[in-house]
Structures are given as C-alpha cells and as structure tokens.
Design a protein around this motif. Structure first.
Motif, PDB file in Angstrom:
ATOM      1  N   GLU A 123     -34.451  53.719 -13.784  1.00  0.00           N
ATOM      2  CA  GLU A 123     -33.762  53.819 -12.504  1.00  0.00           C
ATOM      3  C   GLU A 123     -34.779  53.899 -11.379  1.00  0.00           C
ATOM      4  O   GLU A 123     -35.923  54.301 -11.608  1.00  0.00           O
ATOM      5  CB  GLU A 123     -32.819  55.020 -12.449  1.00  0.00           C
ATOM      6  N   SER A 124     -34.347  53.513 -10.201  1.00  0.00           N
ATOM      7  CA  SER A 124     -35.194  53.658  -9.012  1.00  0.00           C
ATOM      8  C   SER A 124     -34.306  54.126  -7.867  1.00  0.00           C
ATOM      9  O   SER A 124     -33.202  53.630  -7.671  1.00  0.00           O
ATOM     10  CB  SER A 124     -35.902  52.341  -8.671  1.00  0.00           C
ATOM     11  N   ARG A 125     -34.834  55.086  -7.144  1.00  0.00           N
ATOM     12  CA  ARG A 125     -34.085  55.677  -6.033  1.00  0.00           C
ATOM     13  C   ARG A 125     -34.225  54.771  -4.814  1.00  0.00           C
ATOM     14  O   ARG A 125     -35.338  54.423  -4.418  1.00  0.00           O
ATOM     15  CB  ARG A 125     -34.632  57.068  -5.742  1.00  0.00           C
ATOM     16  N   LEU A 126     -33.108  54.409  -4.223  1.00  0.00           N
ATOM     17  CA  LEU A 126     -33.110  53.553  -3.038  1.00  0.00           C
ATOM     18  C   LEU A 126     -32.914  54.371  -1.766  1.00  0.00           C
ATOM     19  O   LEU A 126     -33.549  54.111  -0.743  1.00  0.00           O
ATOM     20  CB  LEU A 126     -32.013  52.490  -3.150  1.00  0.00           C
ATOM     21  N   VAL A 160     -29.828  51.353 -11.348  1.00  0.00           N
ATOM     22  CA  VAL A 160     -29.941  51.768 -12.742  1.00  0.00           C
ATOM     23  C   VAL A 160     -29.892  50.523 -13.622  1.00  0.00           C
ATOM     24  O   VAL A 160     -29.109  49.612 -13.374  1.00  0.00           O
ATOM     25  CB  VAL A 160     -28.788  52.731 -13.131  1.00  0.00           C
ATOM     26  N   THR A 161     -30.755  50.495 -14.649  1.00  0.00           N
ATOM     27  CA  THR A 161     -30.822  49.355 -15.565  1.00  0.00           C
ATOM     28  C   THR A 161     -30.900  49.859 -16.994  1.00  0.00           C
ATOM     29  O   THR A 161     -31.552  50.869 -17.269  1.00  0.00           O
ATOM     30  CB  THR A 161     -32.076  48.501 -15.268  1.00  0.00           C
ATOM     31  N   PHE A 162     -30.232  49.149 -17.909  1.00  0.00           N
ATOM     32  CA  PHE A 162     -30.379  49.413 -19.340  1.00  0.00           C
ATOM     33  C   PHE A 162     -30.587  48.083 -20.041  1.00  0.00           C
ATOM     34  O   PHE A 162     -29.792  47.161 -19.891  1.00  0.00           O
ATOM     35  CB  PHE A 162     -29.166  50.128 -19.944  1.00  0.00           C
ATOM     36  N   SER A 217     -27.304  46.016 -15.200  1.00  0.00           N
ATOM     37  CA  SER A 217     -27.871  46.715 -14.048  1.00  0.00           C
ATOM     38  C   SER A 217     -26.750  47.004 -13.056  1.00  0.00           C
ATOM     39  O   SER A 217     -25.757  46.285 -13.001  1.00  0.00           O
ATOM     40  CB  SER A 217     -28.966  45.879 -13.388  1.00  0.00           C
ATOM     41  N   ALA A 218     -26.935  48.061 -12.303  1.00  0.00           N
ATOM     42  CA  ALA A 218     -25.948  48.440 -11.292  1.00  0.00           C
ATOM     43  C   ALA A 218     -26.634  49.194 -10.170  1.00  0.00           C
ATOM     44  O   ALA A 218     -27.600  49.926 -10.398  1.00  0.00           O
ATOM     45  CB  ALA A 218     -24.855  49.308 -11.901  1.00  0.00           C
ATOM     46  N   GLU A 219     -26.130  48.986  -8.981  1.00  0.00           N
ATOM     47  CA  GLU A 219     -26.530  49.801  -7.842  1.00  0.00           C
ATOM     48  C   GLU A 219     -25.395  50.789  -7.650  1.00  0.00           C
ATOM     49  O   GLU A 219     -24.225  50.392  -7.569  1.00  0.00           O
ATOM     50  CB  GLU A 219     -26.707  48.931  -6.607  1.00  0.00           C
ATOM     51  N   ILE A 220     -25.719  52.080  -7.638  1.00  0.00           N
ATOM     52  CA  ILE A 220     -24.672  53.102  -7.539  1.00  0.00           C
ATOM     53  C   ILE A 220     -24.857  53.937  -6.282  1.00  0.00           C
ATOM     54  O   ILE A 220     -25.978  54.137  -5.813  1.00  0.00           O
ATOM     55  CB  ILE A 220     -24.654  54.021  -8.788  1.00  0.00           C
ATOM     56  N   VAL A 221     -23.733  54.392  -5.757  1.00  0.00           N
ATOM     57  CA  VAL A 221     -23.705  55.327  -4.636  1.00  0.00           C
ATOM     58  C   VAL A 221     -23.005  56.573  -5.143  1.00  0.00           C
ATOM     59  O   VAL A 221     -21.958  56.484  -5.786  1.00  0.00           O
ATOM     60  CB  VAL A 221     -22.940  54.734  -3.433  1.00  0.00           C
ATOM     61  N   MET A 222     -23.602  57.744  -4.859  1.00  0.00           N
ATOM     62  CA  MET A 222     -23.067  59.015  -5.367  1.00  0.00           C
ATOM     63  C   MET A 222     -22.358  59.783  -4.264  1.00  0.00           C
ATOM     64  O   MET A 222     -22.686  59.638  -3.090  1.00  0.00           O
ATOM     65  CB  MET A 222     -24.211  59.861  -5.914  1.00  0.00           C
ATOM     66  N   GLY A 223     -21.375  60.592  -4.681  1.00  0.00           N
ATOM     67  CA  GLY A 223     -20.648  61.403  -3.712  1.00  0.00           C
ATOM     68  C   GLY A 223     -20.261  62.747  -4.298  1.00  0.00           C
ATOM     69  O   GLY A 223     -20.294  62.953  -5.510  1.00  0.00           O
ATOM     70  N   ARG A 224     -19.869  63.667  -3.393  1.00  0.00           N
ATOM     71  CA  ARG A 224     -19.447  65.002  -3.803  1.00  0.00           C
ATOM     72  C   ARG A 224     -17.942  65.145  -3.606  1.00  0.00           C
ATOM     73  O   ARG A 224     -17.354  64.465  -2.782  1.00  0.00           O
ATOM     74  CB  ARG A 224     -20.188  66.057  -2.989  1.00  0.00           C
TER      75      ARG A 224
END
Length: 173
Positions: free
Chosen positions: A34-37, A44-46, A140-147
């Motif tokens: 993974e790499s933080r953008l 994230v990649t697998f 692979s995916a680009e993800i956005v996280m939330g609370r």
C-alpha cells in the motif's frame, strides 16, 4: 531417470501453493502493498502467483483495505477506483515420455500438412507437446476512509470491521 523425475515433481509441488496473505515479498511480486496518498486515502495492491485464484486475490485486497482502515483509526472505506488485471502466458513443453515407433524427432514422412498446405518444411506438432495456460492476477484499489457509519447509498462503501469478520476467515493466511 526415476530419481530425476521424483526430484522434479517435488520441486514443482513446493511451488504449487497459492500466495499466502501477507506483505509483498522482498522482490515485491506476491502479497499486498500500500502507499499513502493523503491522510485518508491509500492505494492498495495484492498480487497473486499463478495458482492463486482471482477470487482469493480480490478478497485479499478487500481484507488489506479493511485492516488498513481500522489501523488508521477509521470505521469504513470506499473504493474510488478498483481493477483486477490478468497476466496470461502460454508454455509449451515437450512430453519427455512420448516416442512413436520412429523415435522422438524423426518421422518417415517428408511432407506434413500445415495450415492447409503440404510442405516438406512444415513441422509436425503431435501428441508429444503440451500447451499450458498460466494466469496470474493482481488487484488494486484506491480507497478513501471515513469515520462513523458508512454512507448508506454508496455501493462501493464497506464497513471495515464487517469485512474483516466476513472475509478474514476465508482468506488463506
């Protein structure tokens, strides 16, 4: 000859296991990375090997995204961009045990039919060759996280803890 065949079979059986869930190996070919953008955005990649199914690769990607979300202090993640790539290769190997009555390389015929034409130069491909297709998947995916609670109307949003509970036991560790 039997010893050589046994050693080859043992070596191949050692390689014939699916990629286990874990960080990418030192050469970065198999496993997750993974790499933080941004503060709340990751890529994230697998990558799986040739015996890892597409389903296992995609489940491992989602599991890693969920773990990363929880480790970062968030509750849910949404996939902004997601893709699964397939790398296909074909291998042709000669059957070491095939011998017709004239031997492995020679035939009494000086002409062979190739692509509808008779030619003395055409090669005879017979039962002495084996063609295998090898597929390797990378998701692979680009993800956005939330609370808080995940957005109800977003089909690309996942509750991280639910993903860990549901997919975690099904991923090969």
């Amino acid at each position: 000859m039997a010893t050589l065949a046994g050693a080859a079979a043992l070596a191949l059986s050692a390689c014939a296991t699916a990629t286990a869930y874990g960080p990418a190996d030192p050469d970065g070919r198999y496993g997750y990375s993974e790499s933080r953008l941004e503060a709340d955005r990751y890529r994230v990649t697998f990558s799986g090997n040739s015996v890892t199914s597409r389903e296992q690769v995609e489940m491992s990607l989602l599991l890693r995204a969920a773990e990363l979300t929880v480790q970062s202090g968030y509750d849910w993640f949404s996939t902004v961009e997601r893709a699964t790539d397939r790398d296909t290769r074909f291998y042709t190997t000669r059957d070491p045990f095939y011998y017709d009555r004239y031997g492995p390389y020679w035939t009494p015929y000086w002409r062979f039919r190739s692509r509808g034409y008779w030619s003395p130069f055409a090669h005879r491909w017979g039962p002495d060759y084996d063609v295998r297709q090898i597929d390797r998947y990378e998701a692979s995916a680009e993800i956005v996280m939330g609370r808080g609670p995940k957005p109800a109307g977003d089909p690309n949003a996942f509750d991280a803890r639910d993903v860990i509970d549901n997919i975690g036991p099904r991923v090969r560790m």
